[in-house]
Design a protein around this motif. Structure first.
Motif, mmCIF file in Angstrom:
data_model
loop_
_atom_site.group_PDB
_atom_site.id
_atom_site.type_symbol
_atom_site.label_atom_id
_atom_site.label_comp_id
_atom_site.label_asym_id
_atom_site.label_seq_id
_atom_site.Cartn_x
_atom_site.Cartn_y
_atom_site.Cartn_z
ATOM 1 N N UNK A 98 5.305 6.598 15.982
ATOM 2 C CA UNK A 98 6.073 7.290 14.942
ATOM 3 C C UNK A 98 5.168 8.116 14.024
ATOM 4 N N UNK A 99 3.947 7.646 13.782
ATOM 5 C CA UNK A 99 2.992 8.424 12.978
ATOM 6 C C UNK A 99 2.557 9.670 13.735
ATOM 7 N N UNK A 100 2.295 9.545 15.029
ATOM 8 C CA UNK A 100 1.904 10.713 15.827
ATOM 9 C C UNK A 100 3.017 11.754 15.875
ATOM 10 N N UNK A 101 4.269 11.287 15.814
ATOM 11 C CA UNK A 101 5.423 12.192 15.810
ATOM 12 C C UNK A 101 5.727 12.720 14.407
ATOM 13 N N UNK A 102 4.911 12.333 13.420
ATOM 14 C CA UNK A 102 5.053 12.728 12.020
ATOM 15 C C UNK A 102 6.372 12.259 11.410
ATOM 16 N N UNK A 103 6.855 11.096 11.864
ATOM 17 C CA UNK A 103 8.076 10.509 11.300
ATOM 18 C C UNK A 103 7.745 9.448 10.262
ATOM 19 N N UNK A 104 6.536 8.885 10.337
ATOM 20 C CA UNK A 104 6.045 7.914 9.362
ATOM 21 C C UNK A 104 4.697 8.376 8.837
ATOM 22 N N UNK A 105 4.406 7.999 7.612
ATOM 23 C CA UNK A 105 3.072 8.203 7.058
ATOM 24 C C UNK A 105 2.561 6.843 6.601
ATOM 25 N N UNK A 106 1.277 6.773 6.303
ATOM 26 C CA UNK A 106 0.690 5.498 5.910
ATOM 27 C C UNK A 106 -0.300 5.704 4.781
ATOM 28 N N UNK A 107 -0.386 4.709 3.920
ATOM 29 C CA UNK A 107 -1.418 4.705 2.887
ATOM 30 C C UNK A 107 -1.874 3.266 2.672
ATOM 31 N N UNK A 108 -3.142 3.125 2.374
ATOM 32 C CA UNK A 108 -3.725 1.805 2.179
ATOM 33 C C UNK A 108 -3.383 1.284 0.785
ATOM 34 N N UNK A 109 -2.977 0.017 0.739
ATOM 35 C CA UNK A 109 -2.702 -0.681 -0.522
ATOM 36 C C UNK A 109 -3.461 -1.997 -0.466
ATOM 37 N N UNK A 110 -4.711 -1.977 -0.944
ATOM 38 C CA UNK A 110 -5.558 -3.152 -0.816
ATOM 39 C C UNK A 110 -5.928 -3.349 0.642
ATOM 40 N N UNK A 111 -5.657 -4.520 1.183
ATOM 41 C CA UNK A 111 -5.951 -4.797 2.595
ATOM 42 C C UNK A 111 -4.832 -4.342 3.517
ATOM 43 N N UNK A 112 -3.654 -4.131 2.963
ATOM 44 C CA UNK A 112 -2.490 -3.748 3.773
ATOM 45 C C UNK A 112 -2.370 -2.234 3.880
ATOM 46 N N UNK A 113 -1.699 -1.779 4.919
ATOM 47 C CA UNK A 113 -1.349 -0.379 5.087
ATOM 48 C C UNK A 113 0.161 -0.293 4.957
ATOM 49 N N UNK A 114 0.633 0.482 3.976
ATOM 50 C CA UNK A 114 2.061 0.634 3.728
ATOM 51 C C UNK A 114 2.546 1.871 4.464
ATOM 52 N N UNK A 115 3.643 1.719 5.176
ATOM 53 C CA UNK A 115 4.225 2.818 5.939
ATOM 54 C C UNK A 115 5.465 3.316 5.225
ATOM 55 N N UNK A 116 5.649 4.636 5.233
ATOM 56 C CA UNK A 116 6.843 5.223 4.643
ATOM 57 C C UNK A 116 7.337 6.361 5.530
ATOM 58 N N UNK A 117 8.612 6.673 5.375
ATOM 59 C CA UNK A 117 9.232 7.712 6.189
ATOM 60 C C UNK A 117 8.891 9.082 5.599
ATOM 61 N N UNK A 118 8.545 10.014 6.463
ATOM 62 C CA UNK A 118 8.235 11.381 6.046
ATOM 63 C C UNK A 118 9.544 12.159 5.845
ATOM 64 N N UNK A 119 9.479 13.346 5.251
ATOM 65 C CA UNK A 119 10.689 14.171 5.145
ATOM 66 C C UNK A 119 11.333 14.450 6.505
#
Length: 72
Positions: A33-54
């Motif tokens: 989903x990230x490669x398809x640009x449908x999700x993005x990710x950002x690091x929050x401490x040790x975790x990586x939080x995923x969110x939906x792109x526009x």
């Protein structure tokens, strides 16, 4: 999976727990989903939080990804 992430950013372990699948399976799907640009990710401490792109929101029926109404 996009619907699960659309409300708020989540970590892969949360997605795995909510979906009843292994974290490895979630990681595989998130990667696609990230490669398809449908999700993005950002690091929050040790975790990586995923969110939906526009673009992902547009596919879910949210706001359009491009002013013309076309998906970018």
């Amino acid at each position: 999976m996009l619907e699960s992430v659309a409300d708020h950013g989540v970590a892969a372990t949360e997605l795995a727990h909510d979906a009843g699948i292994s974290p490895a399976t979630v990681s595989h799907h998130v990667s696609i989903l990230r490669k398809a640009r449908l999700l993005s990710a950002c690091r929050a401490g040790k975790a990586v939080r995923h969110s939906v792109t526009p673009l992902g929101l547009a596919l879910l029926g949210g706001h359009p990804a491009a002013p013309s109404g076309r998906l970018a």
